[in-house]
Design a protein around this motif. Structure first.
Motif, PDB file in Angstrom:
ATOM      1  N   ARG A   1      -9.246  70.470  39.845  1.00 19.07           N
ATOM      2  CA  ARG A   1      -8.202  69.437  39.815  1.00 19.07           C
ATOM      3  C   ARG A   1      -7.467  69.533  38.485  1.00 19.07           C
ATOM      4  N   TYR A   2      -6.153  69.340  38.529  1.00 21.54           N
ATOM      5  CA  TYR A   2      -5.309  69.473  37.337  1.00 21.54           C
ATOM      6  C   TYR A   2      -4.641  68.156  36.974  1.00 21.54           C
ATOM      7  N   ASP A   3      -4.426  67.965  35.664  1.00 20.75           N
ATOM      8  CA  ASP A   3      -3.627  66.819  35.234  1.00 20.75           C
ATOM      9  C   ASP A   3      -2.152  67.227  35.184  1.00 20.75           C
ATOM     10  N   THR A   4      -1.292  66.310  34.808  1.00 18.48           N
ATOM     11  CA  THR A   4       0.144  66.595  34.812  1.00 18.48           C
ATOM     12  C   THR A   4       0.551  67.616  33.753  1.00 18.48           C
ATOM     13  N   GLY A   5      -0.307  67.850  32.774  1.00 19.97           N
ATOM     14  CA  GLY A   5      -0.041  68.865  31.767  1.00 19.97           C
ATOM     15  C   GLY A   5      -0.526  70.250  32.169  1.00 19.97           C
ATOM     16  N   MET A   6      -0.963  70.377  33.419  1.00 27.53           N
ATOM     17  CA  MET A   6      -1.458  71.630  33.988  1.00 27.53           C
ATOM     18  C   MET A   6      -2.713  72.148  33.288  1.00 27.53           C
ATOM     19  N   THR A   7      -3.575  71.200  32.929  1.00 26.09           N
ATOM     20  CA  THR A   7      -4.899  71.515  32.416  1.00 26.09           C
ATOM     21  C   THR A   7      -5.921  71.162  33.492  1.00 26.09           C
ATOM     22  N   ALA A   8      -6.822  72.090  33.787  1.00 21.57           N
ATOM     23  CA  ALA A   8      -7.882  71.803  34.757  1.00 21.57           C
ATOM     24  C   ALA A   8      -8.839  70.785  34.147  1.00 21.57           C
ATOM     25  N   ILE A   9      -8.927  69.606  34.771  1.00 18.41           N
ATOM     26  CA  ILE A   9      -9.712  68.521  34.202  1.00 18.41           C
ATOM     27  C   ILE A   9     -10.997  68.243  34.967  1.00 18.41           C
ATOM     28  N   LYS A  10     -11.121  68.804  36.165  1.00 15.69           N
ATOM     29  CA  LYS A  10     -12.313  68.532  36.961  1.00 15.69           C
ATOM     30  C   LYS A  10     -12.612  69.705  37.876  1.00 15.69           C
ATOM     31  N   LYS A  11     -13.874  70.082  37.912  1.00 14.23           N
ATOM     32  CA  LYS A  11     -14.332  71.121  38.839  1.00 14.23           C
ATOM     33  C   LYS A  11     -15.100  70.417  39.940  1.00 14.23           C
ATOM     34  N   VAL A  12     -14.634  70.553  41.168  1.00 12.41           N
ATOM     35  CA  VAL A  12     -15.209  69.818  42.297  1.00 12.41           C
ATOM     36  C   VAL A  12     -16.419  70.583  42.839  1.00 12.41           C
TER      37      VAL A  12
END
Length: 230
Positions: free
Chosen positions: A216-227
């Motif tokens: 999952r990515y935040d609006t800054g295009m950083t992956a913030i969560k691995k599902v």
């Protein structure tokens, strides 16, 4: 808008089953590989992860994995865009050779420096070797200078990183769910970029066949969560 990236290594191929170096050899899925693609689809449905767009390599084991998964999901209407930059690492003169035979010939240390190292490529294919990509009609419109005769993981990372930044990130920036069906080493290179892994960490990374990795990515295009995927 939230964005999601799904990475899916193709299901087991015939060469995976036979312990043969595949690389850019265009080999088909095994029966187990087709079942793995079906199971991957079931997991994506369970997580309600229906992609907006799909990307694959030019190799049929990745293409067919995506096709089988999307068929199982009743989700075949989306665009599926193919690029050679998502191809597997090119294994040079080792392609179509049994891994155990190669290791016996050159010794375990030299074998592992290529197989599990970051910067060491296998021996290159000869210019006129029939296995060379320039003899494959699918690459006829590419500049021959772009076609590798062998690649290290570092070389693979360079082309995959470029594709991630130039193609995948712009799609994710639109808030899309993006499916990438590719290969063990091209996906290792992608994970290296996404998770900012060191060269030591990436050589230890294993990408299982037919099991989705979801970010999952935040609006800054950083992956913030691995599902977590089963």
């Amino acid at each position: 808008m939230a964005a999601t990236l799904i990475l899916l290594r193709h299901g087991q191929s015939v060469y995976n089953k036979e312990n043969i170096f595949t690389g850019w050899t265009d080999i088909e899925l095994s029966d187990q590989g087709r079942q793995e693609a079906i199971k991957a689809a079931a997991e994506l449905k369970r997580l309600k992860l229906y992609p907006d767009v799909c990307y694959t390599s030019w190799l049929k084991r990745a293409i067919h994995t995506a096709q089988i998964a999307l068929l199982e999901m009743v989700w075949e209407h989306i665009d599926c865009i193919k690029s050679w930059k998502l191809n597997e690492r090119h294994y040079g003169a080792w392609q179509q050779r049994n891994k155990d035979v190669v290791k016996q010939e050159i010794g375990e240390e030299a074998f592992l420096s290529v197989r599990r190292g970051y910067s060491t490529p296998p021996p290159p294919l000869d210019e006129n070797d029939p296995r060379a990509a320039k003899f494959d009609p699918k690459y006829r419109d590419l500049d021959p200078a772009l076609l590798p005769k062998s690649e290290s993981l570092k070389d693979t990372h360079a082309r995959v990183k470029e594709y991630y930044r130039d193609v995948l990130i712009p799609e994710l920036a639109k808030g899309k769910t993006v499916l990438v069906s590719a290969h063990g080493n091209s996906l290792r290179a992608l994970v290296m970029e996404i998770e900012h892994l060191s060269t030591d960490a990436v050589v230890k990374l294993e990408i299982p066949t037919g099991k989705p990795l979801v970010y999952r990515y935040d609006t800054g295009m950083t992956a913030i969560k691995k599902v977590k995927v089963n």
